[in-house]
Design a protein around this motif. Structure first.
Motif, short mmCIF file in Angstrom:
data_model
loop_
_atom_site.label_atom_id
_atom_site.label_comp_id
_atom_site.label_asym_id
_atom_site.label_seq_id
_atom_site.Cartn_x
_atom_site.Cartn_y
_atom_site.Cartn_z
N ALA A 1 18.21 63.59 39.77
CA ALA A 1 19.16 63.78 38.68
C ALA A 1 19.12 62.64 37.67
O ALA A 1 19.89 62.64 36.70
CB ALA A 1 20.57 63.92 39.24
N GLY A 2 18.23 61.67 37.89
CA GLY A 2 18.08 60.59 36.94
C GLY A 2 19.05 59.44 37.12
O GLY A 2 19.20 58.61 36.23
N ALA A 3 19.73 59.37 38.29
CA ALA A 3 20.67 58.30 38.56
C ALA A 3 20.08 57.31 39.56
O ALA A 3 19.06 57.58 40.20
CB ALA A 3 21.99 58.87 39.09
N VAL A 4 20.73 56.19 39.70
CA VAL A 4 20.30 55.15 40.65
C VAL A 4 21.10 55.32 41.94
O VAL A 4 22.33 55.20 41.93
CB VAL A 4 20.55 53.74 40.07
CG1 VAL A 4 20.17 52.67 41.10
CG2 VAL A 4 19.77 53.56 38.78
N PRO A 5 20.43 55.61 43.08
CA PRO A 5 21.18 55.79 44.33
C PRO A 5 21.45 54.45 45.02
O PRO A 5 20.56 53.59 45.10
CB PRO A 5 20.23 56.65 45.18
CG PRO A 5 18.86 56.32 44.67
CD PRO A 5 19.01 55.95 43.21
N VAL A 6 22.68 54.31 45.48
CA VAL A 6 23.07 53.15 46.29
C VAL A 6 23.71 53.70 47.56
O VAL A 6 24.57 54.59 47.50
CB VAL A 6 24.07 52.25 45.55
CG1 VAL A 6 24.60 51.15 46.47
CG2 VAL A 6 23.43 51.65 44.30
N VAL A 7 23.28 53.19 48.71
CA VAL A 7 23.89 53.59 49.99
C VAL A 7 24.71 52.40 50.50
O VAL A 7 24.18 51.30 50.69
CB VAL A 7 22.83 54.00 51.02
CG1 VAL A 7 23.51 54.44 52.33
CG2 VAL A 7 21.96 55.12 50.48
N TRP A 8 26.00 52.65 50.69
CA TRP A 8 26.95 51.61 51.13
C TRP A 8 27.31 51.90 52.59
O TRP A 8 28.08 52.80 52.89
CB TRP A 8 28.17 51.65 50.24
CG TRP A 8 29.15 50.52 50.43
CD1 TRP A 8 29.01 49.40 51.17
CD2 TRP A 8 30.44 50.42 49.80
NE1 TRP A 8 30.12 48.59 51.06
CE2 TRP A 8 31.01 49.20 50.23
CE3 TRP A 8 31.16 51.25 48.94
CZ2 TRP A 8 32.27 48.79 49.81
CZ3 TRP A 8 32.41 50.84 48.53
CH2 TRP A 8 32.97 49.63 48.95
N GLY A 9 26.73 51.12 53.50
CA GLY A 9 26.98 51.31 54.91
C GLY A 9 28.07 50.38 55.42
O GLY A 9 28.16 49.22 55.00
N HIS A 10 28.87 50.88 56.36
CA HIS A 10 29.98 50.12 56.94
C HIS A 10 29.73 49.96 58.43
O HIS A 10 29.64 50.95 59.16
CB HIS A 10 31.30 50.83 56.67
CG HIS A 10 31.67 50.81 55.23
ND1 HIS A 10 32.61 49.95 54.70
CD2 HIS A 10 31.19 51.51 54.17
CE1 HIS A 10 32.70 50.13 53.40
NE2 HIS A 10 31.85 51.07 53.05
N ALA A 11 29.61 48.71 58.87
CA ALA A 11 29.18 48.44 60.24
C ALA A 11 30.23 47.66 61.01
O ALA A 11 30.91 46.79 60.47
CB ALA A 11 27.87 47.65 60.23
#
Length: 361
Positions: free
Chosen positions: A74-84
């Motif tokens: 979709a032309g966006a920047v993906p960020v994955v925010w993990g909680h550990a």
């Protein structure tokens, strides 16, 4: 969803939470929504499932990969925010976030484990922390104390303070005006009845306060009967109520009945119960320990005990009970508005993304 940054939130499923990261996850989602960053939530752990640790974690791997691909397409920047949480959770999140990076995402890891402080005591533990916290755009630390701790064990990944946001019920509670409750002075605690939560210390401290002061202990755990026996030995069984686990309307009513919320814990990385109480205008008492002074500004929202002793905690309890009935409740509600509202946390996260050089936020 064209352009900009979109964040995939990965962590414990918040369905029927009983403490821990699950309580905070809905607030994190609302924070991302407020900042216009939320893409989707992917559960990595189900508390109620016998295979709740590894089965959701394995299912999350292809789910995260697909989500990253959709955002990139979709032309966006993906960020994955993990909680550990503790070390096993950190390892699972490290694997998941490595997969996300391989698929073209940037990653952020939020550390929630109180056990992390014990890892810093050994060379092996410090090495594990440095290794597992590498490769991310930044690491989220719950408070300034945690940021200093992680820097002190040699974590070189950028560190930003991202506190736990208020859960939705606590956020709603800020919308109504509370009044000091009627009736005898009532101290409330809500916690898992396990070692490290300080409920035993609270009962011994409460025994030093004169009637008609009451204590209500809400929670369940392996030490429940032991704590009931302690109240009997201290001679306060008739003034201590063990309410079991409370939620929903029962939890709201109990917090509304409290003159003080007390939790002298040494087993929490942040302690959501403290900000939940403050959102209802309930003054709090806790220990001057670890990250807790970052969460509880001493004298503004209640008092911190300087030592984990019955005398020190009883003194903080009595001081809070004797304080002006309006100043501390107003200070507590103002503090959580300034610091823990989801919109505030969303803005902090967006600023951290900008400082880390991620896309256009």
């Amino acid at each position: 969803m064209t352009g900009g940054v979109r964040v995939i939130l990965a962590g414990t499923d918040p369905d029927r939470p009983r403490g821990g990261i699950a309580v905070a996850i809905p607030g994190y989602r609302r924070a991302l929504e407020a900042a216009g960053l939320f893409a989707e939530f992917i559960p990595t752990y189900h508390r109620r499932s016998p295979r709740g640790r590894w089965e959701p974690a394995l299912a999350a791997v292809p789910a995260v990969r697909r989500a990253v691909q959709r955002i990139r397409a979709a032309g966006a920047v993906p960020v994955v925010w993990g909680h550990a949480g503790a070390m096993p959770s950190m390892i699972r999140k490290a694997v998941l976030l490595a997969v996300a990076r391989a698929a073209g995402a940037r990653t952020v890891l939020q550390v929630h484990a109180p056990e992390a402080a014990t890892y810093g005591r050994t060379a092996a533990g410090r090495l594990a922390l440095r290794t597992l916290l590498k490769g991310h755009a930044f690491v989220g630390a719950l408070t300034p104390w945690w940021r200093s701790f992680l820097a002190g064990v040699g974590v070189t990944t950028p560190l930003f303070v991202i506190p736990n946001p208020l859960p939705p019920d606590a956020e709603r509670a800020l919308e109504y005006v509370t009044r000091p409750p009627a009736g005898p002075p009532t101290i409330v605690t809500m916690a898992r009845l396990e070692s490290g939560k300080g409920v035993d210390l609270l009962i011994r401290s409460f025994a030093r306060l004169a009637p008609p002061t009451r204590l209500v202990v809400a929670g369940t755990g392996s030490r429940g009967r032991e704590l009931e026996a302690l109240a009997a030995r201290e001679g306060v069984a008739e003034r201590v109520t063990f309410a079991g686990w409370v939620s929903g309307d029962a939890k709201e009513a109990l917090l509304r009945s409290a003159h003080v919320f007390a939790l002298p814990t040494t087993g929490d990385s942040f302690c959501m119960g403290l900000i939940e109480a403050m959102s209802r205008g309930v003054p709090v008492v806790a220990l001057r320990w670890g990250a807790i002074p970052d969460v509880v500004p001493d004298g503004r929202v209640g008092w911190l005990a300087d030592a984990p002793t019955p005398e020190a905690v009883a003194g903080a309890l009595q001081r809070t009970l004797d304080a002006d009935r309006d100043r501390l409740p107003e200070g507590a509600r103002a503090w959580v508005r300034e610091t823990y509202m989801p919109a505030v946390i969303g803005a902090r996260f967006a600023a951290a993304l900008r400082d880390a050089g991620i896309g256009h936020v």
